[in-house]
Design a protein around this motif. Sequence first.
Motif, PDB file in Angstrom:
ATOM      1  N   ASN A  98      17.859 -83.177  11.092  1.00  0.00           N
ATOM      2  CA  ASN A  98      17.349 -81.995  11.784  1.00  0.00           C
ATOM      3  C   ASN A  98      18.250 -81.655  12.975  1.00  0.00           C
ATOM      4  N   THR A 107      11.006 -82.727   4.938  1.00  0.00           N
ATOM      5  CA  THR A 107      11.565 -81.411   5.256  1.00  0.00           C
ATOM      6  C   THR A 107      10.562 -80.574   6.034  1.00  0.00           C
ATOM      7  N   SER A 159      12.048 -78.984   9.354  1.00  0.00           N
ATOM      8  CA  SER A 159      11.670 -77.678   9.898  1.00  0.00           C
ATOM      9  C   SER A 159      10.953 -77.791  11.241  1.00  0.00           C
ATOM     10  N   ALA A 219       5.922 -75.095   3.776  1.00  0.00           N
ATOM     11  CA  ALA A 219       7.304 -75.554   3.909  1.00  0.00           C
ATOM     12  C   ALA A 219       7.632 -76.606   2.852  1.00  0.00           C
TER      13      ALA A 219
END
Length: 280
Positions: free
Chosen positions: A130, A178, A183, A268
């Motif tokens: 990230n 994720t 995110s 997501a």
Amino acid sequence: MDQTAERSHESRREPVAIIGAGVMGETLVSGLLRSGRTPEQLLVSDRSAERLAALSKQYAVQVLSVADAVPQVTTVVLAVKPQDMGAVLETIRPHLQPGTLVVSIAAGITTAFLEERLPEGTPVARVMPNTPALVDEGMAAISGGTHCEAHHMWVAQDLMRSCGKVVTVPEEHQDAVTAISGSGPAYIFYVVEAMIEAGVLLGLPRGTSTELVVQTLYGAATMLKETGEHPTVLRERVSSPGGTTMSALRELDDHKVRAAFLTAMEAAARRSAELASGQA
């Protein structure tokens, strides 16, 4: 020197090829240099001559073509956009030494996708990083492929530790990763934006509101990390009966903010699974 330190020392003497000189590629380069690698150990390739020139000037790393870089290493990191991965794999395939570890940090690219396009038996690892990796506070989750053994996983973990923390997860959990950490920074920035705007609405100068919100976020995150307390416990300590915090939290509950976060993260994860299965 203990076994872990010895492995780390040996691993960091080996050159690494990084294919892709975008934001994440540069982040990894800078992190590896800060963690003790030398510029001579990092071989960087990208289709943009301008990007390569910029990295060479700033970090003094070696910039080479894929054909020149890949045969020299036993670890290749693919830091390219998901839509470019197929073409990149086709390019590196003929230049890989047998047993070379291929690490992908492209979102939605499965280990099966990598293995199908690389020589039989190639060890591969899938990483979900990230953006806080830019400030050495990243959170990366790693999953190994069919031929990825323990020492390959250790190498992949050591690479990503240069930019933050690392966890190992079964690949089936990568869509959830994720949604949460991949995110996640965007969710936090979204909340911070709203809190800053609220401060402005309440009459604070924007600069003051920003400083208040950012430091509050940093302090709260530090409390979570340092105390080890459950967030519910920490929240309750701020929430005096009949006080200002309780009034605010009731409004958040009335607007179903908690439910909205759950729904958003489910969306997501669902989108991550669609991308991984080629339903983009």
